[in-house]
Write an enzyme that holds these catalytic residues in place. Structure first.
Site, PDB file in Angstrom:
ATOM      1  N   GLU A  47      42.737  34.617  41.230  1.00  0.00           N
ATOM      2  CA  GLU A  47      42.387  35.154  39.915  1.00  0.00           C
ATOM      3  C   GLU A  47      41.311  36.230  39.963  1.00  0.00           C
ATOM      4  O   GLU A  47      41.436  37.264  39.331  1.00  0.00           O
ATOM      5  CB  GLU A  47      41.936  34.025  38.978  1.00  0.00           C
ATOM      6  CG  GLU A  47      43.083  33.205  38.426  1.00  0.00           C
ATOM      7  CD  GLU A  47      42.603  32.143  37.461  1.00  0.00           C
ATOM      8  OE1 GLU A  47      41.832  32.478  36.554  1.00  0.00           O
ATOM      9  OE2 GLU A  47      42.997  30.980  37.624  1.00  0.00           O
ATOM     10  N   CYS A 123      33.921  49.486  25.466  1.00  0.00           N
ATOM     11  CA  CYS A 123      33.313  48.473  24.588  1.00  0.00           C
ATOM     12  C   CYS A 123      33.652  47.048  25.000  1.00  0.00           C
ATOM     13  O   CYS A 123      33.103  46.098  24.442  1.00  0.00           O
ATOM     14  CB  CYS A 123      33.721  48.709  23.131  1.00  0.00           C
ATOM     15  SG  CYS A 123      35.439  48.269  22.755  1.00  0.00           S
ATOM     16  N   CYS A 136      37.166  50.838  19.248  1.00  0.00           N
ATOM     17  CA  CYS A 136      36.331  52.040  19.366  1.00  0.00           C
ATOM     18  C   CYS A 136      37.139  53.319  19.553  1.00  0.00           C
ATOM     19  O   CYS A 136      36.566  54.409  19.577  1.00  0.00           O
ATOM     20  CB  CYS A 136      35.328  51.888  20.511  1.00  0.00           C
ATOM     21  SG  CYS A 136      36.063  51.951  22.168  1.00  0.00           S
ATOM     22  N   TYR A 352      35.498  22.911  41.832  1.00  0.00           N
ATOM     23  CA  TYR A 352      35.960  23.440  40.547  1.00  0.00           C
ATOM     24  C   TYR A 352      35.176  22.814  39.405  1.00  0.00           C
ATOM     25  O   TYR A 352      34.990  21.601  39.349  1.00  0.00           O
ATOM     26  CB  TYR A 352      37.454  23.171  40.374  1.00  0.00           C
ATOM     27  CG  TYR A 352      38.076  23.955  39.253  1.00  0.00           C
ATOM     28  CD1 TYR A 352      37.914  25.339  39.174  1.00  0.00           C
ATOM     29  CD2 TYR A 352      38.825  23.323  38.267  1.00  0.00           C
ATOM     30  CE1 TYR A 352      38.483  26.063  38.149  1.00  0.00           C
ATOM     31  CE2 TYR A 352      39.409  24.044  37.242  1.00  0.00           C
ATOM     32  CZ  TYR A 352      39.230  25.409  37.187  1.00  0.00           C
ATOM     33  OH  TYR A 352      39.802  26.133  36.159  1.00  0.00           O
TER      34      TYR A 352
END
Length: 701
Positions: A47, A123, A136, A352
Site C-alpha cells: 500500500e 489543497c 480549488c 499491525y
C-alpha cells in the site's frame, strides 16, 4: 536463544550482497538457464511507499526504477527477484456520476460503479470523475489511473504477482481492486498477508500465499455502499435543512455525537463547587454542592485501611486501548495517533495497529523473553499468550529494542528511518512498555485508603503507598501515593465551579464505541475526526463540547430518522458485516435492506424528495396540468439538463428509459408536481392520456 549482540551483521550483509550479485548475473544471462528457471520474477504490491522501501531493504541494498512518478524497488530473496511497488492506498472510490442510485446500479444484483481516485496536490482534496480539483480548481493532480497503468505494465514483466496490502477488510478490498485491473495481464495473482513488516514475516508471507478473500471484499463493499446510500442520503437532508453542504451524517457518527451531547447535558445538570486544598506535602480536592463561607486552616488525614495486594499487568494494546492511553499520556488526537502508528508499522517497528485482539504469538513471547531476561533477570519473565489466536495479534514491538536503544541505533545509523519524530518515539515507548509489562510477573503492593476532612467536607483518597516485591512495575514505574496520617496546615485553597460528571475525552468516546459495539479498529479515529471536521464538537482542555451546530444536527436526525441512527441498529448492522466477512450472510440481502431504508429517507415529508413523488404517482391519478406539461415538453427536440435539480436528476438517472426527453420530463414532473397530485381531485376524463406516464412510473418502481 541467540542474543542480538551475537548476530554477525557483517556476515549477513555480505551474504545478501552475494545473492544480489548472483541475480544480476542471471539477468545478464551469465548463469545457466536451468538455475535461472528456478528463480521467479515477482511483482510485490503493497500500500505505502514507506512499506515498499522498508521491505526492499530487508534483502540488501535495492536498485530503484522510476516509472513516471512511481518508484519500483528491485531486490532479491535468493528464491525470488522482487519488484516492490506501492498503490499509495485505495485506487478506486464510488463514482459521483449520476449512475443508478448514488453510484450503484440495479441489474440482477446491485452493482457499484467505481472511478479512479484523484488527489489535488495543491489543497489535498480527494475526488473522482472531475478533470480538475472541485475545491480549488487546480489541475495539479495525482491520478490513480497513472498508478494503474504502471501496475499493469509491471504485471506483464512478472511470473507471479503478490498483493501484500494491509491484513484487514479494507486491505482486502484494495487487493481485490488490484487483482481486477491486472488480471487480463497476468493470471498468476495471489495474496500475501503479513502482520508485521519484518524480514522473517515477509519471507513467510511469500511462502504462504493465498487467494483473495472475497467475503472480506463483500463486507467492505457493504460498508461503502451503506455509507453512500444511508450516510449520503441523510447528509443531503442536512444540506437541505441547514443550507450547508459541509454537513454529514452516518450510522456511527450520529450516535457518537449523541454520546457527547448527552454527556454535556449531564455535565450542566451536575454543577458543584471544587476546592483544591494545598499543604506543603500534598494537595487534596474536595467537592461541595454549595459554596463555603469560610475555610479551615488545617486538613486532617485519617487512615481507613491498609492491605497487601498482587497487581497483575494489563494485556498488550488493542487499537482502542492504545488510543485511550495515548490520548491521555501523549495529549494527541486519535487521528494523529493512528497516523503515527501507521508509520511505526510500515517502518517495521510494531505489528499491525488495527486490531481488537490481545493475543501474543510465540514469536512475540520470545521477543519479550530476550528483553526481560537481559534487562531485569529470568525471575521476572512470566509468559502469557493473552487469549486465543485469531486473525491478528495485539499491538507489540517487532524486536527486543527499547526506546533508549532505538534512539541510539538511529543516531549511529544502524537503523535508517526517514521522517521519524519525537512523537513516533513516545508512542513506540508506550507500546513497548505495555507489551513488556504484559510478559512480566505481578508485583506486590501495599494499598492504603485515607479519609480527608476539611471545612466539614470529606473525601476518600486511596492508592499504592509502597512496593513490597517488584515485578512489571520495573518497566512501568508506579507513582506512589505520598500521604500519611496527621493534621496539616493549609497553605493555599483554589476554588472553581465544575461538574460531578466530567465531559468526555476522545479516549472516553473510543471506549464507548468499543463497549456499544458500534466501532471497529479501522473506524475509531475516522469517526472522531469527522466530528471535529464538521464542527459538531470542539475540544477544550482535552474535553469534548458539542457545538450549537452539532446539537441542532443531532436533534434533527433523531427526530426524523431516529431508528436509522439508533445505537442498537448500528451495532446489529456491524454484526451483520462481520457475518458477511465470515461467510455466514449473503451481502445482497443486506444491501436490499439498505435500499428499503433509503426509500424511507426519501419518503419523509419535509421537502420535495424523490420517493414522495414516485409514491404519489402510484397512489393518485395524474391531473391534467401534469399531462399538459409533459406533452408540451415532449415536443422539444433537445434535452436541457440544467432544468434538473439534484433530486430530479437522480430520478432521471434511475429511469429505465431510452428516450432522453421522456426521462427528463418524467423526472421533473415527479419532483415539481407531486404536491399537486395530492391536492387535485381525480380527473377520470384524462385517464387515457396519462396512462403512458403512469406506466413509466411503474417501470421505475
Amino acid at each position: 536463544m541467540l542474543r542480538l549482540e551475537e548476530i554477525d551483521l557483517d556476515t549477513i550483509k555480505k551474504e545478501l550482497d552475494e545473492e544480489r550479485k548472483k541475480v544480476e548475473e542471471i539477468m545478464k544471462g551469465n548463469i545457466p538457464t536451468e538455475i535461472k528457471d528456478l528463480i521467479k520474477m515477482v511483482l510485490f504490491i503493497v500500500e505505502s511507499p514507506n512499506k515498499a522501501r522498508t521491505i526492499a531493504n530487508f534483502f540488501g541494498k535495492p536498485s530503484v526504477r522510476r516509472i513516471g512518478n512511481i518508484k519500483a524497488y528491485e531486490t532479491t530473496t535468493g528464491k525470488y527477484i522482487l519488484t516492490i511497488v506501492a498503490t499509495k492506498g485505495h485506487l478506486f472510490e464510488l463514482t459521483l456520476k449520476e449512475e443508478g442510485v448514488y453510484g450503484v446500479l440495479k441489474e440482477k444484483e446491485y452493482v457499484p460503479i467505481f472511478s479512479p481516485i484523484k488527489k489535488c496536490l495543491d489543497c489535498g482534496h480527494q475526488f473522482v470523475d472531475e478533470d480538475k480539483c472541485p475545491r480549488c480548481g487546480s489541475e495539479n493532480i495525482d491520478d490513480a489511473s497513472d498508478r494503474i497503468k504502471v501496475l499493469r505494465d509491471l504485471a506483464q514483466e512478472a511470473d507471479i504477482v503478490l498483493i501484500g496490502t494491509d491484513p484487514d477488510a479494507e486491505g482486502e478490498k484494495i487487493a481485490y481492486d488490484v487483482y481486477s485491473i491486472i488480471r487480463p495481464y497476468n493470471k498468476n495473482i495471489y495474496r500475501a498477508e503479513f502482520h508485521e513488516v519484518t524480514r522473517q514475516a515477509i519471507i513467510k508471507a511469500l511462502e504462504e500465499i493465498r487467494d483473495i478473500n472475497t467475503n472480506r471484499v463483500k463486507a467492505q463493499l457493504v460498508r461503502r455502499i451503506e455509507d453512500r446510500w444511508i450516510g449520503f442520503a441523510l447528509s443531503q437532508r442536512l444540506w437541505s435543512r441547514f443550507k450547508k453542504k459541509t454537513l454529514s451524517a452516518g450510522r456511527v457518527q450520529t450516535p457518537v455525537l449523541g454520546f457527547i451531547i448527552k454527556r454535556y447535558e449531564e455535565y450542566k445538570k451536575n454543577r458543584a463547587h471544587y476546592y483544591a486544598v494545598k499543604t506543603s506535602d500534598f494537595e487534596v480536592t474536595f467537592i461541595s454542592d454549595d459554596p463555603l463561607e469560610k475555610y479551615d486552616k488545617t486538613i486532617k488525614i485519617e487512615k481507613i485501611e491498609e492491605k497487601e495486594s498482587e497487581k497483575k499487568p494489563l494485556p498488550p494494546y488493542t487499537t482502542d486501548s492504545l488510543l485511550r492511553d495515548a490520548v491521555i499520556e501523549l495529549r494527541l488526537s486519535v487521528d494523529k495517533i493512528m497516523a503515527l502508528a501507521q508509520n511505526l508499522f510500515e517502518w517495521g517497528l510494531i505489528t499491525y495497529h488495527r486490531t481488537d485482539s490481545t493475543h501474543i504469538s510465540n514469536l512475540g513471547i520470545q521477543i519479550a523473553q530476550t528483553y526481560i531476561e537481559n534487562t531485569f533477570g529470568k525471575e521476572y519473565f512470566y509468559p502469557r499468550h493473552w487469549g486465543e489466536e485469531g486473525t491478528h495479534e495485539a499491538i507489540r514491538p517487532t524486536k527486543p529494542i527499547d526506546t533508549e536503544t532505538l534512539i541510539k541505533m538511529l543516531r549511529e545509523g544502524d537503523i535508517q528511518i526517514q521522517g521519524i519524530t519525537k512523537e513516533h518515539i513516545r508512542l513506540y515507548d508506550l507500546i513497548f512498555r505495555r507489551f513488556i509489562a504484559s510478559q512480566m510477573k505481578p508485583f506486590i503492593a501495599i494499598e492504603t485508603k485515607f479519609n480527608a476532612v476539611w471545612s466539614n467536607l470529606n473525601t476518600t483518597i486511596e492508592g499504592i503507598t509502597d512496593i513490597k516485591e517488584n515485578g512489571w512495575n520495573l518497566i512501568k514505574p508506579i507513582k506512589l501515593l505520598a500521604i500519611k496520617e496527621g493534621e496539616y496546615e493549609v497553605i493555599d485553597v483554589k476554588h472553581w465551579i465544575g461538574s460531578k460528571v466530567p465531559l468526555y475525552t476522545q479516549a472516553d468516546v473510543i471506549e464507548l464505541m468499543k463497549e456499544q459495539n458500534i466501532g471497529r479498529p479501522s473506524t475509531y479515529a475516522t469517526i472522531v475526526k469527522k466530528l471535529f471536521e464538521r464542527y459538531y464538537v470542539i475540544e477544550k482542555n482535552q474535553r469534548l463540547i458539542p457545538t450549537e451546530r452539532g446539537i441542532k444536527v443531532y436533534q434533527y436526525l433523531t427526530e426524523r430518522f431516529g431508528h436509522l441512527v439508533d445505537v442498537k441498529l448500528t451495532a446489529d448492522l456491524l454484526e451483520k458485516m462481520d457475518r458477511i466477512e465470515n461467510g455466514e450472510l449473503d451481502y445482497m440481502d443486506v444491501l436490499r435492506s439498505f435500499k428499503k431504508e433509503l426509500i424511507e429517507i426519501w419518503k419523509t415529508k419535509e421537502t420535495k424528495y424523490i420517493a414522495d413523488g414516485i409514491y404519489k404517482w402510484k397512489e393518485y391519478s395524474v391531473p391534467a396540468i401534469v399531462y399538459e406539461r409533459y406533452e408540451k415538453i415532449l415536443k422539444r427536440k433537445k434535452v436541457y439538463p440544467e432544468y434538473l435539480t439534484p433530486w430530479s436528476r437522480a430520478i432521471y438517472n434511475a429511469l429505465p428509459l431510452d428516450n432522453e426527453i421522456e426521462k427528463q420530463t418524467l423526472a421533473l414532473a415527479i419532483e415539481k408536481d407531486f404536491e399537486i397530485l395530492t391536492k387535485k381531485p381525480i380527473l377520470r376524463e384524462y385517464k387515457k392520456k396519462y396512462e403512458h406516464l403512469k406506466n413509466l412510473v411503474d417501470q421505475l418502481l
